[in-house]
Design an enzyme around this catalytic site. Sequence first.
Site, PDB file in Angstrom:
ATOM      1  N   GLY A   1       6.160  31.975 -26.478  1.00 20.51           N
ATOM      2  CA  GLY A   1       7.616  31.944 -26.479  1.00 20.51           C
ATOM      3  C   GLY A   1       8.195  32.387 -27.810  1.00 20.51           C
ATOM      4  O   GLY A   1       9.343  32.816 -27.896  1.00 20.51           O
ATOM      5  N   ASN A   2       7.399  32.267 -28.890  1.00 17.31           N
ATOM      6  CA  ASN A   2       7.810  32.771 -30.193  1.00 17.31           C
ATOM      7  C   ASN A   2       7.746  34.295 -30.267  1.00 17.31           C
ATOM      8  O   ASN A   2       8.394  34.917 -31.119  1.00 17.31           O
ATOM      9  CB  ASN A   2       6.925  32.220 -31.309  1.00 17.31           C
ATOM     10  CG  ASN A   2       7.427  30.904 -31.873  1.00 17.31           C
ATOM     11  OD1 ASN A   2       6.748  29.890 -31.800  1.00 17.31           O
ATOM     12  ND2 ASN A   2       8.621  30.921 -32.446  1.00 17.31           N
ATOM     13  N   SER A   3       6.964  34.910 -29.397  1.00 16.23           N
ATOM     14  CA  SER A   3       6.737  36.355 -29.474  1.00 16.23           C
ATOM     15  C   SER A   3       8.044  37.127 -29.512  1.00 16.23           C
ATOM     16  O   SER A   3       8.924  36.934 -28.675  1.00 16.23           O
ATOM     17  CB  SER A   3       5.918  36.814 -28.266  1.00 16.23           C
ATOM     18  OG  SER A   3       4.601  36.337 -28.344  1.00 16.23           O
TER      19      SER A   3
ATOM     20  N   ASP B   1       3.296  47.188 -30.385  1.00 17.55           N
ATOM     21  CA  ASP B   1       3.835  46.028 -29.670  1.00 17.55           C
ATOM     22  C   ASP B   1       5.290  45.769 -30.055  1.00 17.55           C
ATOM     23  O   ASP B   1       5.694  44.633 -30.296  1.00 17.55           O
ATOM     24  CB  ASP B   1       2.984  44.783 -29.925  1.00 17.55           C
ATOM     25  CG  ASP B   1       3.281  43.679 -28.901  1.00 17.55           C
ATOM     26  OD1 ASP B   1       3.857  43.996 -27.838  1.00 17.55           O
ATOM     27  OD2 ASP B   1       2.951  42.505 -29.175  1.00 17.55           O
TER      28      ASP B   1
ATOM     29  N   HIS C   1       5.073  43.473 -25.325  1.00 14.85           N
ATOM     30  CA  HIS C   1       4.428  42.678 -24.276  1.00 14.85           C
ATOM     31  C   HIS C   1       5.380  41.655 -23.651  1.00 14.85           C
ATOM     32  O   HIS C   1       5.102  41.123 -22.577  1.00 14.85           O
ATOM     33  CB  HIS C   1       3.150  41.994 -24.806  1.00 14.85           C
ATOM     34  CG  HIS C   1       3.388  40.788 -25.664  1.00 14.85           C
ATOM     35  ND1 HIS C   1       3.320  40.822 -27.035  1.00 14.85           N
ATOM     36  CD2 HIS C   1       3.669  39.495 -25.340  1.00 14.85           C
ATOM     37  CE1 HIS C   1       3.535  39.613 -27.521  1.00 14.85           C
ATOM     38  NE2 HIS C   1       3.766  38.790 -26.506  1.00 14.85           N
TER      39      HIS C   1
ATOM     40  N   GLY D   1     -10.244  59.814 -33.939  1.00 16.06           N
ATOM     41  CA  GLY D   1     -11.208  60.032 -32.861  1.00 16.06           C
ATOM     42  C   GLY D   1     -12.592  59.517 -33.187  1.00 16.06           C
ATOM     43  O   GLY D   1     -13.593  60.205 -32.953  1.00 16.06           O
ATOM     44  N   VAL D   2     -12.650  58.300 -33.729  1.00 16.19           N
ATOM     45  CA  VAL D   2     -13.935  57.690 -34.068  1.00 16.19           C
ATOM     46  C   VAL D   2     -13.941  56.231 -33.627  1.00 16.19           C
ATOM     47  O   VAL D   2     -12.893  55.592 -33.513  1.00 16.19           O
ATOM     48  CB  VAL D   2     -14.223  57.753 -35.586  1.00 16.19           C
ATOM     49  CG1 VAL D   2     -14.500  59.174 -36.034  1.00 16.19           C
ATOM     50  CG2 VAL D   2     -13.071  57.157 -36.393  1.00 16.19           C
TER      51      VAL D   2
END
Length: 402
Positions: free
Chosen positions: A232-234, A154, A124, A288-289
Amino acid sequence: MKNGVVVGLVASVIVAALLGYVLLSVEQAVASQAGEIARLTENLRNLEREVSALREALQNRSAGPSMDLAQLYAQVKDSVVVVQGVLVQRIETVFGPVIQYGRVQGSGFVCNETGRVVVMTNFHVVDRVQNLTVSFSNGEALDAAVLGTDAYSDLAVLEISVSGIQFKPLTIGSSSSLRVGDPVVAVGNPLGLAGSMTTGIVSQLGRTIQEPTTGGFSIANIIQTSAPINPGNSGGPLLNSLGQVVGVTTAIISGSQGVGLAIPSDTIIRELPDLVSRGSYDKHSWMGVGGVDVTPDVAKALNVSRTYGWLVVSVTRDGPAEKAGIRGGTRQIQVLGSTVNAGGDIIIALDGTRIRNGDDLSAYLEAWTLPGQTVQVTILRDNQEQTVPLVLGRRPPLTSQG
């Protein structure tokens, strides 16, 4: 008379001999007992020493390795980078589409994969971002390009375009060794404050989260930490007391204090080779649930005997679960003011491993399975337990999600 004297003397000799024998036997018995007591006393001392050593070892294990934070920071600071770029977004307005530009900033760290030095960060952070650069603690900024991404976890890997520079890759440890209470350190660039370090502990393991980039799917095995994490830590590293990467800081719980989240390093270890060599990772298993956790209130409303598990409320048409005969909900009920689609199967185990909730289900699928693998799904149907085989599929590409 003489005969009587002789008899008396003989008797005296015999008595004396017998008395001497008895006394010798007693002395030998006492000596033997003394030796046994001495041996038992020594064994007791040895046992006391072993117990003391074991107690000290347990205390050391509980305390964990001592952390010299200043030394740890000096060890890793040159490997943590600021990731910057220009976010390009297409916005629909009443006057037609408009292109908007904005600056983005996150964190990352240098790591090594098969001799190739790359920068790890969050997906992201770099999604739809152009003109990427990474800046080091010495102020040097280098151009970077996206080498590989996995929106489902991510994660993103960047390649630095300049060669001939000496980098310091961080060591990636195994997050499977983490325990709740272990000390951890986050290094990154919160709110634009480059090179900041915060400390905390592992608050919990095995969480799941959803992000706007994951198309409604969960990211599994998330680490919850009390180390302060801010925008900003991401993409920055979460480190153990040895300075090894055990996670990638990725999110915070909105409105919370001291609840940070990190992607586990075991996910990095599993995906990094594919992200570098193929530019993507597509080995996420798919059942698929859709479903909800079974709580005591849900169990009571369903009138079932188990107070744990994952209630299947929907099944994807022609998906793996439907092909295996897993049933979704058929009727709606009210549970504490919320509507729950009831009547479906309750998943209580996978391959014999108890599934308490959706976190457990996601964690098991991510850590222990691959697409095409057959898992044994234990379900509760009509209050009867049964096990059905299910061939796992592959998560659909995000571009195909509605």
